[in-house]
Design an enzyme around this catalytic site. Structure first.
Site, PDB file in Angstrom:
ATOM      1  N   SER A 124       0.549  -1.252   0.341  1.00  0.00           N
ATOM      2  CA  SER A 124      -0.077  -0.182   0.215  1.00  0.00           C
ATOM      3  C   SER A 124       1.113   1.317  -0.301  1.00  0.00           C
ATOM      4  CB  SER A 124      -0.820   0.036   1.359  1.00  0.00           C
ATOM      5  OG  SER A 124      -1.416   1.214   1.429  1.00  0.00           O
ATOM      6  N   TYR A 137      -2.960  -0.992  10.255  1.00  0.00           N
ATOM      7  CA  TYR A 137      -2.803  -1.235   8.940  1.00  0.00           C
ATOM      8  C   TYR A 137      -1.612  -0.630   8.100  1.00  0.00           C
ATOM      9  CZ  TYR A 137      -4.121  -1.130   3.765  1.00  0.00           C
ATOM     10  OH  TYR A 137      -4.351  -1.417   2.526  1.00  0.00           O
TER      11      TYR A 137
HETATM   12  P1  NAI Z   1     -11.551  -6.267  -1.128  1.00  0.00           P
HETATM   13  O1  NAI Z   1     -11.865  -6.608  -0.014  1.00  0.00           O
HETATM   14  O2  NAI Z   1     -12.187  -5.586  -2.345  1.00  0.00           O
HETATM   15  O3  NAI Z   1     -11.084  -7.559  -1.635  1.00  0.00           O
HETATM   16  C1  NAI Z   1      -9.807  -8.538  -0.411  1.00  0.00           C
HETATM   17  C2  NAI Z   1     -10.125  -9.551  -0.565  1.00  0.00           C
HETATM   18  O4  NAI Z   1      -9.389 -10.720  -0.246  1.00  0.00           O
HETATM   19  C3  NAI Z   1     -11.620 -10.664  -0.815  1.00  0.00           C
HETATM   20  O5  NAI Z   1     -11.266 -11.488  -2.333  1.00  0.00           O
HETATM   21  C4  NAI Z   1     -11.368 -11.115   0.472  1.00  0.00           C
HETATM   22  O6  NAI Z   1     -12.332 -12.307   0.409  1.00  0.00           O
HETATM   23  C5  NAI Z   1      -9.696 -11.674   0.925  1.00  0.00           C
HETATM   24  N1  NAI Z   1      -9.438 -11.894   1.693  1.00  0.00           N
HETATM   25  C6  NAI Z   1      -9.486 -11.148   2.887  1.00  0.00           C
HETATM   26  N2  NAI Z   1      -9.209 -12.069   4.388  1.00  0.00           N
HETATM   27  C7  NAI Z   1      -9.356 -13.410   4.019  1.00  0.00           C
HETATM   28  C8  NAI Z   1      -8.279 -14.122   4.976  1.00  0.00           C
HETATM   29  N3  NAI Z   1      -9.033 -14.696   5.812  1.00  0.00           N
HETATM   30  N4  NAI Z   1      -8.423 -15.437   3.717  1.00  0.00           N
HETATM   31  C9  NAI Z   1      -8.965 -15.549   2.012  1.00  0.00           C
HETATM   32  N5  NAI Z   1      -9.358 -14.322   1.740  1.00  0.00           N
HETATM   33  C10 NAI Z   1      -9.182 -13.148   2.570  1.00  0.00           C
HETATM   34  O7  NAI Z   1     -10.281  -5.318  -0.890  1.00  0.00           O
HETATM   35  P2  NAI Z   1      -9.323  -4.710  -2.237  1.00  0.00           P
HETATM   36  O8  NAI Z   1      -9.827  -3.651  -2.158  1.00  0.00           O
HETATM   37  O9  NAI Z   1      -9.281  -5.187  -4.074  1.00  0.00           O
HETATM   38  O10 NAI Z   1      -7.416  -5.221  -1.554  1.00  0.00           O
HETATM   39  C11 NAI Z   1      -6.965  -6.093  -1.838  1.00  0.00           C
HETATM   40  C12 NAI Z   1      -5.402  -6.088  -1.299  1.00  0.00           C
HETATM   41  O11 NAI Z   1      -4.419  -4.504  -1.883  1.00  0.00           O
HETATM   42  C13 NAI Z   1      -5.105  -5.512   0.250  1.00  0.00           C
HETATM   43  O12 NAI Z   1      -4.539  -6.126   0.721  1.00  0.00           O
HETATM   44  C14 NAI Z   1      -4.913  -3.707   0.372  1.00  0.00           C
HETATM   45  O13 NAI Z   1      -4.454  -3.760   1.392  1.00  0.00           O
HETATM   46  C15 NAI Z   1      -4.586  -3.444  -1.100  1.00  0.00           C
HETATM   47  N6  NAI Z   1      -4.704  -2.334  -1.021  1.00  0.00           N
HETATM   48  C16 NAI Z   1      -6.197  -1.642  -0.939  1.00  0.00           C
HETATM   49  C17 NAI Z   1      -5.812  -0.756  -1.936  1.00  0.00           C
HETATM   50  C18 NAI Z   1      -7.533   0.452  -1.350  1.00  0.00           C
HETATM   51  O14 NAI Z   1      -7.125   1.585  -1.662  1.00  0.00           O
HETATM   52  N7  NAI Z   1      -8.575  -0.426  -2.200  1.00  0.00           N
HETATM   53  C19 NAI Z   1      -5.273   0.327  -1.291  1.00  0.00           C
HETATM   54  C20 NAI Z   1      -3.824  -0.207  -1.721  1.00  0.00           C
HETATM   55  C21 NAI Z   1      -3.258  -1.315  -0.784  1.00  0.00           C
END
Ligand code: NAI
Length: 241
Positions: A124, A137
């Site tokens: 991130s 975080y």
């Molecule tokens: P999201 O919530 O849309 O997707 C996250 C995915 O991870 C989901 O499919 C969820 O089921 C899965 N997940 C969560 N906990 C889990 C577990 N215990 N076991 C297996 N799967 C699990 O989130 P997003 O925004 O797509 O984030 C993805 C990555 O990108 C994360 O690591 C987040 O920290 C990072 N990120 C996101 C940003 C944003 O602004 N959306 C910015 C910077 C980094």
């Protein structure tokens, strides 16, 4: 032969875009997530369970050569240090950090054996700059930057590259959830908060998950063979301000 990519958290947001883009680029994709998805080969996996992650990836490696790991599964948690309980901290670290540790550790034997591999860790911009009310975080994402660097160093002799992507604010379900939580607590108007978020970025908009997926595809590809240990910022200019 198709290259093989393992993605964690590939059922939503950035991970889902990564799964779709790698599929469109002729990869065989395994999606390890706790929520089901129709894209790629879905493997139910709770990333916090080290034994489960190890077992699933080891089984994949018995039948395939793993070329790429995208460690993406993660959660957001908003609170300063005083409002972060020990359980909150452990939960964020179990998913964001220990989950990545388990996945990286599990793909290494396959990558070492073939003396080739690319590991992409979704960290991130909060690995580089702190944001308010994001104690656990911020800490977890800084740890992921370190995971990419140390893995790059230790496994360079095996021609395994490890890089971290540092996205700014990307419009995904996680983002909307964070905004909803904030609005519920503060009573703020969601559309206004959304506009304010966009205005914080020099490009005056939020990033899209497809844009992050393109960077992951590049880092995994043979176009990036001299890039390792790097933190790749993709944030519309946010962190240069
Ligand atoms: P999201 O919530 O849309 O997707 C996250 C995915 O991870 C989901 O499919 C969820 O089921 C899965 N997940 C969560 N906990 C889990 C577990 N215990 N076991 C297996 N799967 C699990 O989130 P997003 O925004 O797509 O984030 C993805 C990555 O990108 C994360 O690591 C987040 O920290 C990072 N990120 C996101 C940003 C944003 O602004 N959306 C910015 C910077 C980094």
């Amino acid at each position: 032969m198709k290259k093989v990519c393992v993605v964690t958290g590939g059922s939503s947001g950035i991970g889902l875009s990564i799964v779709k883009l790698f599929l469109n680029n002729n990869y065989h994709v395994f999606n390890l997530d706790r929520n089901p998805s129709n894209f790629g080969k879905f493997c139910y996996c709770d990333i916090t369970c080290h034994q489960q992650v190890t077992q699933i990836i080891t089984e994949i490696a018995e039948h395939h050569t793993i070329d790429v790991l995208v460690s993406n599964a993660g959660i957001h948690f908003s609170a300063n240090i005083e409002n972060t309980s020990e359980d909150d901290l452990i939960n964020v670290f179990n998913i964001n950090v220990k989950g990545a540790y388990s996945a990286v550790k599990a793909v290494l034997p396959s990558m070492k054996a073939q003396k080739n591999g690319a590991i992409v860790i979704i960290a991130s911009d909060q690995a580089l700059v702190a944001k308010h009310n994001s104690f656990a975080y911020n800490l977890s994402k800084s740890a992921l930057a370190s995971l990419a660097k140390t893995t790059a160093l230790d496994y360079a002799p095996f021609n395994i590259r490890a890089n971290a992507i540092c996205p700014g604010t990307i419009e995904t379900p996680l983002y909307h959830q964070a905004i909803n939580n904030y609005c519920e607590h503060s009573g703020a108007n969601k559309d206004l908060v959304h506009q304010e978020e966009a205005a914080l970025q020099p490009l005056n908009r939020l990033g899209q998950p497809e844009e992050v997926a393109q960077l992951a595809l590049f880092l995994a590809s043979d176009k990036a063979t001299f890039i390792t240990g790097s933190l790749q910022v993709i944030d519309g200019g946010y962190t240069v301000q």
